[in-house]
Write an enzyme that holds these catalytic residues in place. Structure first.
Site, mmCIF file in Angstrom:
data_model
loop_
_atom_site.group_PDB
_atom_site.id
_atom_site.type_symbol
_atom_site.label_atom_id
_atom_site.label_comp_id
_atom_site.label_asym_id
_atom_site.label_seq_id
_atom_site.Cartn_x
_atom_site.Cartn_y
_atom_site.Cartn_z
ATOM 1 N N GLU A 109 -6.862 -6.835 -1.791
ATOM 2 C CA GLU A 109 -7.511 -6.904 -0.485
ATOM 3 C C GLU A 109 -8.977 -6.527 -0.663
ATOM 4 O OE1 GLU A 109 -5.762 -4.748 2.731
ATOM 5 O OE2 GLU A 109 -3.752 -5.566 2.408
ATOM 6 N N GLU B 134 0.811 -1.220 0.000
ATOM 7 C CA GLU B 134 0.000 0.000 0.000
ATOM 8 C C GLU B 134 0.848 1.276 0.000
ATOM 9 O OE1 GLU B 134 -4.113 -1.478 2.139
ATOM 10 O OE2 GLU B 134 -2.591 -0.589 3.413
#
Length: 939
Positions: free
Chosen positions: A247, A177
């Site tokens: 995710e 991320e």
């Protein structure tokens, strides 16, 4: 083209074959061997459960249709102290990868070094905080020196288990991320270095990233909603690679004092999954599929307000509960993954299309996909009630479809079931398998719903017994058969024949489709009606039967008669009925108490100011800060702590005076008596930031502490033009101008502003530098002493999100600093513990013993500890740390792993900050512990 460091830039990487399994990809999907694969990915962390639970959890994922596992690797678990590596026992991540391979599960490896995961410090070891000039997650030499040393340990474990080496690791993620931090030159250099570091150490399967791209990698997206938008973004950035939801947030984490995070219902979960499939994603990673537990002190802290600390449970409201139990979300994940298996080739080959070719009435949104003459429609209800909608397809074919509010129902439009046979239906296709000589089609629907089915064949369609066929209509040439089948509790089984091909249609209601299990080995087998199922290490299949109102049954080569099974001794038994005598829960012996005598506590090296956990070489636990204050009279005083990052309890002369919840900087009233006063602060490490632009904060108390300070709440009475506004209230409309407010300071006053600040903050016309501040952080503590003057001061701040939960001005005089602090860990303070006969009250340890009552072999119990009546502290079981507890919600019960228990003489120790009585604390088994398991077959 083979992926090597020499051909990263400007190349399209498609083929990752070595001596192992061939892995290729194109714009539509990954291709493993010669088959396109829709990746149903279960996010499972090996470090959040005992090793003995790995198989059970992975098997449950496999039974839910998951064909891949993704896992982080937690650096701080493997190197808790510098240079001391641990890859044994529960930390044997290589063994976890081997078990995935044994069970036929592909793996996505996510080694970090940063993992977030609501895990302490995002996976970094605490001792990195002490390294000189270190900066995290950037192109910083001291930091990268340790990162590459970590890579030298972790990458070989992954490398040897890649699919190119006959393992099952098919993808490896670079960092995590990173796009949330930005893409400046230093960040890009950092990410390039990590990528090259993986390649140089032998990673030759495709590299991926999530939420932030990098040349030579495949970028995925992390989200819960907005699938179309995320898919479009990935298409614009990388049109020629697969599209992964790296995710897909099945639930959410929970933090102390907040409501339970159960907002994502199982019905909404189904809708969001269908949105991903409708958009065209070819892989969905369910984060989390199984969350597990933050044992020890590994629960992290995240951004938002100042004290968002993770609870010990990481249940995450995931498909599998913290205890590995099946939930409503699990059944929904299984249903949708079975759908992707039944329609795998179509989903991966198809292209989106508009609704031309299909019509429906008001209240339904239609989107479709098509391939090779086949179509799949996604019908989404916009109504507030469940309705039966009429949908007309090409050639005037009209069928009724029942849709709940907000639900997305797939409509099969001439889908090839087998050569020469097409299916049109609004039923939810969860199975299309050749079982022996029979093509078996399994359609699911809501309880009591009518499913409309149309078969079209190259030859006439015959049925075995017309009296067993539901209402139907055949075309004159016999090549079209229309059926209206009710989804009853007792499944309807319709046997047809098309030419020489035998076809069985099994129509299930919601209850039975939730309890449908597909097992794949040498061939495909199905089991229907069992509440739960497990695959044993010896190849046997165990199951728990469901309602006695529905007889379970098997389809495929089980070697048994329908409805039969064997008990744990191998005897043949009927599977109906699952109730047994309830298990007897362990009984705790009388608690033994030791009270911490704070007044007599001594030890610790003296320092001018308090020092934090990392400074003192502590990863987790408690610190007790000590000071002596002389007073010439009884008085009340405002104590200002300029740097505090955890909750603390203030004790004066051995008695508690305050609980300090505000962190960053904080204040509290302190009452002192004439003469000598022993001032102590009991601080528990509540977790380091796991997601923030400012990773690496010190923990505990680590800055000057001042007496005679002051504190003022600044959330109210702001000027907005001619209007007065209060920032602790909700303001739906934008503010019309910058907010201003005045405050007064005395001579020699220093000041700290702490709470939900906004970029663009100005004091007396000067902009205040907020290093590393992000608007989504919504919390900062900044020393504004260099901007203020004696008397009236003006603060200006742009519009902020409301309501603010904290905005506070703390002031102090430097001459009133309280110097001369010592700090003692709670472990070292234990020698000052006394029994209750010698001291009345205070922070206390309690210990109790218990035996494990006899447990029948045909049950699978899970044990919980309920902490009724206690305050805050930690738990130990047979020397293992079960984690923190804090009885302010939402967590009430704490996991006690069966793997960590002995038959006799288990010791439970708890430390309670207030020393509350633990007589109401109890052990008990969860509701599913009393179910009886039977063996359906043995290997």
């Amino acid at each position: 083209m083979t992926y090597t460091p020499g051909n990263i830039r400007g190349q399209t990487i498609t083929d990752h074959a070595r001596e192992g399994t061939q892995l290729r990809y194109d714009a539509k999907s990954f291709i493993i061997g010669e088959k396109r694969v829709f990746l149903n990915i279960a996010s499972i962390h090996y470090f959040r459960m005992p090793r003995q639970e790995w198989r059970e959890v992975l098997v449950k994922a496999k039974l839910a249709g998951m064909n891949c596992v993704d896992t982080y690797f937690a650096w701080n678990v493997h190197e808790p102290e510098e240079g001391k590596w641990d890859f044994s026992g529960d930390n044997d991540c290589g063994a976890f990868l081997d078990l995935c391979a044994e069970l036929g599960l592909w793996v996505i490896a996510r080694p970090g070094p940063f993992i977030c995961a609501e895990w302490d410090f995002g996976g970094f070891p605490y001792w990195l905080k002490n390294k000189q000039n270190i900066q995290f997650r950037t192109d910083n030499e001291p930091y990268l020196r340790y990162v590459y040393r970590y890579f030298d340990q972790i990458v070989p474990i992954i490398r040897s288990r890649q699919s190119t080496k006959d393992g099952t690791v098919i993808l490896v993620q670079v960092e995590n991320e990173y796009g949330y931090l930005g893409d400046d030159a230093s960040g890009l250099s950092y990410m390039n270095g990590l990528r090259d570091g993986l390649l140089e150490r032998g990673i030759d399967v495709p590299l991926i990233t999530c939420e932030g791209g990098l040349e030579g990698t495949i970028e995925g997206a992390n989200f819960w909603s907005g699938a179309d938008s995320h898919y479009g973004k990935l298409m614009r950035k990388q049109p020629d690679v697969p599209k992964l939801v790296t995710e897909f947030w099945t639930g959410w984490f929970e933090h102390w004092g907040a409501p339970a995070a159960t907002q994502k219902t199982h019905d909404l979960y189904e809708k969001r999954m269908m949105e991903c499939i409708r958009a065209g994603f070819d892989g969905i990673s369910h984060y989390m599929f199984f969350g597990g537990t933050n044992f020890d002190g590994y629960g992290g802290r995240t951004v938002g307000s100042s004290d968002i600390y993770m609870v010990t449970s990481y249940d995450y409201d995931a498909p599998l509960s913290e205890y590995g139990r099946v939930t409503a979300k699990y059944r929904m994940a299984k249903k949708v993954s079975l759908f992707t298996q039944a329609l795998g080739q179509f989903l991966l080959e198809s292209e989106p299309m508009d609704s031309i070719g299909a019509r429906c009435g008001e209240g339904v949104k239609l989107q479709g996909r098509h391939w090779n003459g086949q179509k799949l429609w996604f019908a989404e209800s916009l109504k507030q009630e469940k309705e039966v909608f009429q949908v007309t397809l090409e050639s005037g074919r009209t069928l009724p479809v029942s849709i709940k509010p907000g639900q997305i129902v797939p409509i099969l439009d001439r889908i090839d079931i087998c050569p020469g046979l097409k299916l049109t239906s609004g039923g939810f296709l969860i199975g299309n398998d050749r079982i022996g000589e029979v093509q078996t089609i399994i359609l699911a629907g809501e309880n009591g719903q009518c499913t409309h089915i149309v078969f079209e064949a190259d030859q006439a369609i015959h049925y075995d017994n017309e009296s067993q066929i539901p209402p139907h209509e055949s075309s004159p040439d016999g090549r079209t058969l229309r059926l209206d089948v009710f989804n009853f509790q007792t499944p309807q089984r319709i046997c047809l024949k098309v030419g020489e091909q035998r076809v069985e249609v099994i129509v299930l209601n919601g209850y039975m489709s939730d309890r449908a299990w597909r097992l794949q080995g040498d061939g495909v087998r199905w089991a229907f009606g069992w509440e739960d199922m497990d695959l044993e290490a010896d190849g046997g299949v165990r199951a728990v039967s469901g309602s006695s109102a529905c007889e379970p049954f098997l389809v495929g080569d089980w070697g048994l008669q329908r409805g039969e099974g064997r008990d744990h001794e191998g005897r043949m038994v009927r599977s109906a009925g699952n109730a047994i005598k309830p298990l007897l829960s362990p009984s705790l012996s009388e608690w033994k108490r030791k009270i911490l005598n704070l007044h007599s506590l001594r030890g610790g090296e003296l320092a001018e100011r308090p020092r934090g956990f990392a400074e003192l070489g502590l990863e987790f636990g408690y610190l007790i800060y000590n000071n002596e204050v002389e007073c010439d009279r009884d008085q009340e005083n405002i104590l200002v702590l300029s740097a505090i990052q955890d909750s603390a309890r203030l004790f004066v002369n051995g008695r508690e005076q305050a609980m300090i919840r505000q962190v960053g900087a904080a204040s509290t009233v302190m009452r002192l008596q004439k003469g000598s006063n022993k001032v102590q602060l009991l601080v528990q490490h509540m977790g380091s930031l796991n997601f923030s632009p400012n990773l690496g904060e010190e923990k505990g108390i680590f800055g000057p502490v001042y007496m005679d300070g002051s504190a003022a709440c600044l959330r109210r009475d702001w000027n907005c033009g001619n209007e007065i506004v209060h920032l602790d209230e909700v303001h739906a409309e934008p503010f019309t101008s910058t907010l201003t407010r005045n405050f007064e300071l005395m001579e020699n006053d220093e000041a700290i502003l702490v709470g939900a600040l906004s970029n663009g903050l100005r004091i007396n016309g000067q902009e205040v530098a907020l290093d590393g501040y992000k608007d989504w952080f919504a919390y900062h503590a900044v020393d504004i002493s260099g901007y203020v003057v004696k008397g009236s001061n003006t603060i200006e701040m742009p519009a902020a999100r409301t309501p603010l939960n904290r905005l506070e001005l703390l002031t102090y005089d430097r001459s009133r600093e309280l110097r001369g602090w010592s700090a003692v860990s709670l472990e070292d303070a234990a020698e000052f513990a006394q029994d209750s006969a010698s001291i009345e009250a205070g922070p206390s340890w309690y210990s109790s013993m218990f035996d494990l009552p006899a447990i029948p072999e045909n049950v699978s119990p899970k044990l919980k500890l309920r902490m009724t009546g206690l305050s805050k502290g930690y738990l130990l079981l047979n020397g293992r740390n079960l984690g923190r507890y804090w009885q302010i919600g939402p967590q009430e019960d704490y996991k006690v792993p069966m793997a960590w228990l002995k038959e006799k003489g288990n010791e439970l120790i708890l430390f309670d900050e207030e020393g509350r009585n633990p007589d109401s604390v109890k052990l008990f088994y969860d509701d599913q512990s009393d179910r009886r398991w039977i063996t359906l077959n043995k290997a």
